[in-house]
Design a protein around this motif. Structure first.
Motif, PDB file in Angstrom:
ATOM      1  N   ILE A 156       4.958   2.150  -4.991  1.00 51.39           N
ATOM      2  CA  ILE A 156       4.330   0.941  -4.462  1.00 51.39           C
ATOM      3  C   ILE A 156       4.025   0.000  -5.622  1.00 51.39           C
ATOM      4  O   ILE A 156       4.113   0.372  -6.793  1.00 51.39           O
ATOM      5  N   SER A 157       3.639  -1.230  -5.297  1.00 51.80           N
ATOM      6  CA  SER A 157       3.361  -2.216  -6.335  1.00 51.80           C
ATOM      7  C   SER A 157       1.995  -1.980  -6.961  1.00 51.80           C
ATOM      8  O   SER A 157       1.119  -1.342  -6.362  1.00 51.80           O
ATOM      9  N   ALA A 158       1.815  -2.493  -8.172  1.00 52.91           N
ATOM     10  CA  ALA A 158       0.538  -2.339  -8.874  1.00 52.91           C
ATOM     11  C   ALA A 158      -0.625  -2.955  -8.101  1.00 52.91           C
ATOM     12  O   ALA A 158      -1.704  -2.351  -8.025  1.00 52.91           O
ATOM     13  N   PRO A 159      -0.470  -4.163  -7.500  1.00 54.14           N
ATOM     14  CA  PRO A 159      -1.595  -4.708  -6.735  1.00 54.14           C
ATOM     15  C   PRO A 159      -1.967  -3.844  -5.528  1.00 54.14           C
ATOM     16  O   PRO A 159      -3.136  -3.747  -5.166  1.00 54.14           O
ATOM     17  N   THR A 160      -0.964  -3.206  -4.911  1.00 55.67           N
ATOM     18  CA  THR A 160      -1.214  -2.389  -3.728  1.00 55.67           C
ATOM     19  C   THR A 160      -1.937  -1.102  -4.068  1.00 55.67           C
ATOM     20  O   THR A 160      -2.771  -0.607  -3.296  1.00 55.67           O
ATOM     21  N   VAL A 161      -1.659  -0.522  -5.230  1.00 55.22           N
ATOM     22  CA  VAL A 161      -2.209   0.795  -5.553  1.00 55.22           C
ATOM     23  C   VAL A 161      -3.726   0.764  -5.684  1.00 55.22           C
ATOM     24  O   VAL A 161      -4.400   1.756  -5.404  1.00 55.22           O
ATOM     25  N   SER A 162      -4.289  -0.366  -6.082  1.00 53.89           N
ATOM     26  CA  SER A 162      -5.735  -0.430  -6.290  1.00 53.89           C
ATOM     27  C   SER A 162      -6.499  -0.155  -5.001  1.00 53.89           C
ATOM     28  O   SER A 162      -7.540   0.518  -5.012  1.00 53.89           O
ATOM     29  N   GLY A 163      -5.978  -0.650  -3.876  1.00 55.78           N
ATOM     30  CA  GLY A 163      -6.631  -0.398  -2.593  1.00 55.78           C
ATOM     31  C   GLY A 163      -6.591   1.069  -2.221  1.00 55.78           C
ATOM     32  O   GLY A 163      -7.589   1.623  -1.722  1.00 55.78           O
ATOM     33  N   HIS A 164      -5.454   1.714  -2.457  1.00 54.03           N
ATOM     34  CA  HIS A 164      -5.335   3.144  -2.154  1.00 54.03           C
ATOM     35  C   HIS A 164      -6.250   3.972  -3.067  1.00 54.03           C
ATOM     36  O   HIS A 164      -6.896   4.921  -2.616  1.00 54.03           O
ATOM     37  N   VAL A 165      -6.282   3.617  -4.336  1.00 60.96           N
ATOM     38  CA  VAL A 165      -7.138   4.336  -5.288  1.00 60.96           C
ATOM     39  C   VAL A 165      -8.609   4.214  -4.885  1.00 60.96           C
ATOM     40  O   VAL A 165      -9.366   5.193  -4.931  1.00 60.96           O
ATOM     41  N   ARG A 166      -9.010   3.028  -4.489  1.00 60.85           N
ATOM     42  CA  ARG A 166     -10.398   2.813  -4.085  1.00 60.85           C
ATOM     43  C   ARG A 166     -10.763   3.675  -2.869  1.00 60.85           C
ATOM     44  O   ARG A 166     -11.839   4.274  -2.807  1.00 60.85           O
ATOM     45  N   LYS A 167      -9.853   3.756  -1.905  1.00 59.63           N
ATOM     46  CA  LYS A 167     -10.106   4.577  -0.718  1.00 59.63           C
ATOM     47  C   LYS A 167     -10.206   6.056  -1.069  1.00 59.63           C
ATOM     48  O   LYS A 167     -11.053   6.779  -0.537  1.00 59.63           O
ATOM     49  N   LEU A 168      -9.350   6.506  -1.964  1.00 57.34           N
ATOM     50  CA  LEU A 168      -9.379   7.907  -2.378  1.00 57.34           C
ATOM     51  C   LEU A 168     -10.658   8.231  -3.148  1.00 57.34           C
ATOM     52  O   LEU A 168     -11.208   9.329  -3.019  1.00 57.34           O
ATOM     53  N   MET A 169     -11.128   7.278  -3.940  1.00 49.80           N
ATOM     54  CA  MET A 169     -12.386   7.482  -4.664  1.00 49.80           C
ATOM     55  C   MET A 169     -13.566   7.492  -3.693  1.00 49.80           C
ATOM     56  O   MET A 169     -14.458   8.345  -3.799  1.00 49.80           O
ATOM     57  N   ASP A 170     -13.556   6.583  -2.731  1.00 47.91           N
ATOM     58  CA  ASP A 170     -14.640   6.539  -1.742  1.00 47.91           C
ATOM     59  C   ASP A 170     -14.681   7.821  -0.919  1.00 47.91           C
ATOM     60  O   ASP A 170     -15.756   8.260  -0.496  1.00 47.91           O
ATOM     61  N   GLY A 171     -13.517   8.420  -0.716  1.00 46.56           N
ATOM     62  CA  GLY A 171     -13.442   9.657   0.047  1.00 46.56           C
ATOM     63  C   GLY A 171     -13.745  10.900  -0.766  1.00 46.56           C
ATOM     64  O   GLY A 171     -13.727  12.012  -0.226  1.00 46.56           O
ATOM     65  N   GLY A 172     -14.000  10.728  -2.077  1.00 51.14           N
ATOM     66  CA  GLY A 172     -14.343  11.868  -2.920  1.00 51.14           C
ATOM     67  C   GLY A 172     -13.165  12.711  -3.339  1.00 51.14           C
ATOM     68  O   GLY A 172     -13.346  13.840  -3.814  1.00 51.14           O
ATOM     69  N   LEU A 173     -11.942  12.188  -3.193  1.00 49.98           N
ATOM     70  CA  LEU A 173     -10.753  12.964  -3.533  1.00 49.98           C
ATOM     71  C   LEU A 173     -10.328  12.785  -4.986  1.00 49.98           C
ATOM     72  O   LEU A 173      -9.742  13.700  -5.580  1.00 49.98           O
ATOM     73  N   ILE A 174     -10.590  11.617  -5.564  1.00 46.88           N
ATOM     74  CA  ILE A 174     -10.261  11.386  -6.965  1.00 46.88           C
ATOM     75  C   ILE A 174     -11.447  10.720  -7.662  1.00 46.88           C
ATOM     76  O   ILE A 174     -12.348  10.190  -7.003  1.00 46.88           O
ATOM     77  N   VAL A 175     -11.431  10.784  -8.978  1.00 47.70           N
ATOM     78  CA  VAL A 175     -12.455  10.125  -9.783  1.00 47.70           C
ATOM     79  C   VAL A 175     -11.763   9.325 -10.877  1.00 47.70           C
ATOM     80  O   VAL A 175     -10.612   9.595 -11.229  1.00 47.70           O
ATOM     81  N   GLY A 176     -12.458   8.329 -11.409  1.00 48.02           N
ATOM     82  CA  GLY A 176     -11.905   7.502 -12.472  1.00 48.02           C
ATOM     83  C   GLY A 176     -12.788   7.519 -13.704  1.00 48.02           C
ATOM     84  O   GLY A 176     -13.995   7.767 -13.608  1.00 48.02           O
TER      85      GLY A 176
END
Length: 236
Positions: free
Chosen positions: A53-73
């Motif tokens: 996917i594109s770089a601008p699109t990935v930020s939304g997915h990353v944010r959702k995964l972080m909000d769901g407690g699946l990943i951390v940054g």
């Protein structure tokens, strides 16, 4: 009489598994999570490449995964890196991958790189693929591990074996149990070893110089000498 729950009678209490399932079920997010199963921390740009996917699109997915407690940054210098939130997330993904494989839910036919992944790969810091299955079955065959129903435990013979490799059993005992567990290998459809014990053995393999992890890949590549040493250490 008990009846089926209708849409307006669905259970409201308890864990919200639907939210987690929706997070994991999105193709782009599942690709991101699979990429992070290597145990490495990756940037958003690297995750976008892995997910296709594109770089601008990935930020939304990353944010959702972080909000769901699946990943951390975490920030390191000028870059921000992302990784799985912990071994419990890796365990969850491993179970889902194993179940999907057992039900025949596989992606398109494997490409040229996949034979190497099937032979040996890292699965959140432990060894998977044919090599991982071989190690697991060898430890069981020599009674270094015993399987009681679905629970694995280390035997006194197994402790002696680990001590001979230089594994710090005191440090291992401080890890949150279980220290060893079954993981259904998605490519082999058999079990490999998971948990802190398996990570200790993976560290041993790296320290001995038997194998290395290929850059930007989950593939574990054994040297010719390392392959022979591994097979001697874990005979079938």
């Amino acid at each position: 009489m008990f009846g089926c729950f209708g849409a307006d009678q669905s259970m409201k209490d308890g864990p919200d598994i639907a939210r987690i399932a929706a997070l994991i079920g999105d193709p782009a997010r599942s690709n991101i999570l699979t990429a992070l199963m290597s145990g490495k921390a990756l940037t958003a740009t690297e995750l976008a490449s892995e997910a296709g996917i594109s770089a601008p699109t990935v930020s939304g997915h990353v944010r959702k995964l972080m909000d769901g407690g699946l990943i951390v940054g975490c920030n390191q210098g000028r870059h921000r890196y992302f990784q799985l939130a912990g071994s419990n997330v890796a365990n969850l993904l491993e179970v889902i991958m194993g179940f999907a494989a057992s039900q025949g839910h596989l992606r398109t036919r494997p490409g040229p790189r996949d034979p190497a992944l099937r032979a040996a790969r890292i699965c959140y810091r432990h060894l998977a693929g044919k090599a991982g299955v071989r190690m697991y079955e060898s430890l069981l065959a020599r009674a270094f591990l015993v399987l009681d129903e679905d629970a694995l435990s280390l035997t006194p013979q197994g402790e002696s074996f680990l001590l001979s490799l230089g594994v710090d059993l005191t440090a291992l005992s401080k890890k949150q149990p279980p220290h060893c567990r079954n993981c259904l290998d998605w490519s082999e459809r058999r079990y490999h070893l998971g948990g802190p014990l398996s990570r200790s053995l993976m560290d041993f393999i790296f320290q001995e110089g038997w194998a290395t992890q290929l850059p930007h890949s989950r593939t574990i590549q054994f040297t010719q000498t390392g392959q022979k040493a591994f097979e001697r250490m874990f005979p079938l």
